[in-house]
Write an enzyme that holds these catalytic residues in place. Structure first.
Site, PDB file in Angstrom:
ATOM      1  CB  CYS A  36      39.403  30.813  37.278  1.00  0.00           C
ATOM      2  SG  CYS A  36      39.260  29.260  36.363  1.00  0.00           S
ATOM      3  CG  HIS A  46      44.179  31.325  36.409  1.00  0.00           C
ATOM      4  ND1 HIS A  46      43.814  31.393  37.731  1.00  0.00           N
ATOM      5  CD2 HIS A  46      43.435  30.330  35.861  1.00  0.00           C
ATOM      6  CE1 HIS A  46      42.896  30.467  37.988  1.00  0.00           C
ATOM      7  NE2 HIS A  46      42.647  29.817  36.875  1.00  0.00           N
TER       8      HIS A  46
END
Length: 510
Positions: free
Chosen positions: A333, A445
């Protein structure tokens, strides 16, 4: 109408989240349909539900303990600190903007109370028991007028309150007595019992203190919970990283996670740390990276500021040197965004800077936009070449939470291909793997929560180190479930659950 019980604390980090998780599992074991609830949470550790809503990670663990899919009604307001006393405000899973602490507490919080009330009403209809978690301390007099998470919620539910004190930090008796003294009489009456948490040693030596506390306050001590290490349950905020650092075990593989000032979703690496052959080190400011087997750049709530942190503290140069000498690097991310050549923020959605130079390990740029991407995803890997594992696998799961969109300046191999996004089928590349297979970035994630993929990566690292691959795949979800049961067993033995049930029953209808 559901029965309810609320856990409040004499301060932050006394164990409210973990004891809420324990009660959710205990009530589930006792055959009840139970749900967690926290009206307002402040945390950088968040999660995306099946409907694409963002919520606090602690309530996700509590939902799992209750045997439920997480839903934003369990945590209708989430505050994600961005820096400079400012937070991104998320209501019912969607970001509504950034606000200063003053703007939020003085002007917005009570406006969100209507949404909170609607959630409570829905949970009352759908469940037998609501286990409610407070935040900080109910005695923070400077915040009480606009409080929507402690005593106002106890009155609104209505719910009896158990007050938790952390004896491990010292001053537990004074903190209980002082907290009760600072409450209004009607609020004090809502407190029906006291829990002493994180106790070490011989409980018989504590007995005089417990008797004093009950006599002084007129409240029963409902339980004394022992100090619990290595629970294997997701943590709420970065305070718990200190515990992770302290408890880091030895392992044949040394994995470094750079502890960025605005680190988010560090639970991405719990499954790695739970492997028997892995040590995960969270490298803090001033600490050396050393010569690890893998470096991970984690998610960040402020990518540009955390990039500058790496640059100003010498970690950028060290990381680039290690990467060029053959140390594998993963960015997730915000960490993935940092791996590119540049991060641009033309609308200043994250900071006052127009752009910041990246690490240049992937040929990409990231441009921040005002709208936030939040999805649960399924993905596949097709000849995935990170660490030359040549892995092909389907039904990899994860979730996206990001503001920026990443563009490539030259042709790259994607890390994964997203096949389902918030329930919609698609074929969309995600992330990138460098040509030499040593640098990978992804927006997913939870990628290391995928058991087979995690072991493929770890075994590739073992081979690079001259170690034999283990091959055996651990079951992350089974380990979590066992951890919830262990936690429930300890808390059940340490608390007077008959008294807890009486407190809940006596409060119904009041």
């Amino acid at each position: 109408m559901a029965k309810a019980i609320m856990l409040q604390g004499t301060s932050s980090h006394v164990g409210k989240s973990i004891l809420t998780t324990a009660l959710c599992r205990i009530f589930k074991q006792d055959g009840m349909k139970v749900t967690p609830f926290k009206a307002q949470n402040m945390a950088l550790n968040s999660y995306v539900t099946k409907t694409g809503g963002e919520m606090g990670r602690a309530q996700v663990a509590q939902a799992e303990a209750a045997g439920l899919d997480p839903a934003v009604e369990m945590n209708p307001v989430l505050l994600k600190p961005t820096g400079n006393s400012c937070s991104q405000v998320i209501v019912m899973g969607k970001a509504v903007g950034n606000m200063s602490a003053k703007e939020y507490h003085a002007g917005y919080s009570l406006k969100a109370l209507g949404v909170v009330t609607e959630c409570i009403q829905k949970l009352h209809k759908d469940f037998d028991v609501i286990v409610i978690e407070g935040a900080g301390s109910p005695a923070e007099v400077n915040l009480k007028d606009n409080d929507i998470v402690n005593m106002r919620i106890a009155k609104l539910t209505p719910s009896p309150v158990l007050l938790i004190a952390d004896i491990d930090r010292g001053g537990a008796l004074a903190s209980v007595v002082g907290t009760l003294e600072l409450l209004e009489p009607a609020e004090r009456d809502l407190v029906k019992g006291i829990i002493i948490n994180k106790f070490r040693g011989d409980i018989s030596l504590l007995q005089p203190a417990l008797e004093f506390l009950e006599k002084k306050t007129g409240k029963p001590v409902v339980g004394v919970i022992p100090h619990l290490d290595r629970l294997g349950i997701d943590d709420e905020d970065s305070v718990s990283l200190e515990d992770k650092q302290h408890l880091a075990k030895a392992g044949e593989l040394d994995i470094v996670v750079l502890r960025l000032p605005k680190i988010s979703n560090f639970t991405d690496f719990d499954a790695l740390a739970n492997e028997s052959d892995v040590r995960v080190r969270y490298v803090r400011q001033g600490e050396a990276i050393g010569k690890p087997d893998l470096i991970i750049l984690p998610g960040s709530k402020n990518t540009t500021e955390d990039l500058l942190y790496l640059r100003q503290n010498g970690y950028e140069a060290e990381l680039i040197k290690l990467a060029k000498s053959g140390t594998p690097v993963v960015g997730i991310c915000g960490g993935y965004q940092m791996l590119g050549r540049e991060v641009q923020d033309p609308d200043h959605t994250e900071s006052d800077l127009d752009k910041v130079m990246g690490l240049g390990l992937i040929d990409s740029i990231t441009i921040f936009e005002a709208d936030k991407v939040t999805h649960q995803v399924k993905a596949m890997a097709n000849n995935h070449n990170f660490l030359s594992i040549n892995y092909s696998g389907e039904n990899l799961t994860g979730y996206e939470i990001h503001m920026g969109r990443t563009q490539f300046l030259s042709s790259v191999d994607p890390a994964f291909t997203i096949t389902t996004r918030s329930g919609q089928q698609m074929h969309m590349p995600d992330g990138a793997v460098s040509a030499d297979g040593l640098v990978m970035g992804t927006y997913m994630h939870g990628i290391f929560d995928n058991d087979v993929y995690r072991r493929k990566v770890l075994d590739a690292l073992r081979v690079r180190k001259g170690l034999a691959p283990l091959g055996a795949v651990s079951d992350t979800q089974a380990l979590k479930d066992a951890a919830y049961n262990r936690l429930a067993d300890v808390v059940r033995k340490s608390m007077d659950m008959d008294l807890v049930y009486r407190i809940m029953n006596e409060s119904v209808g009041k």
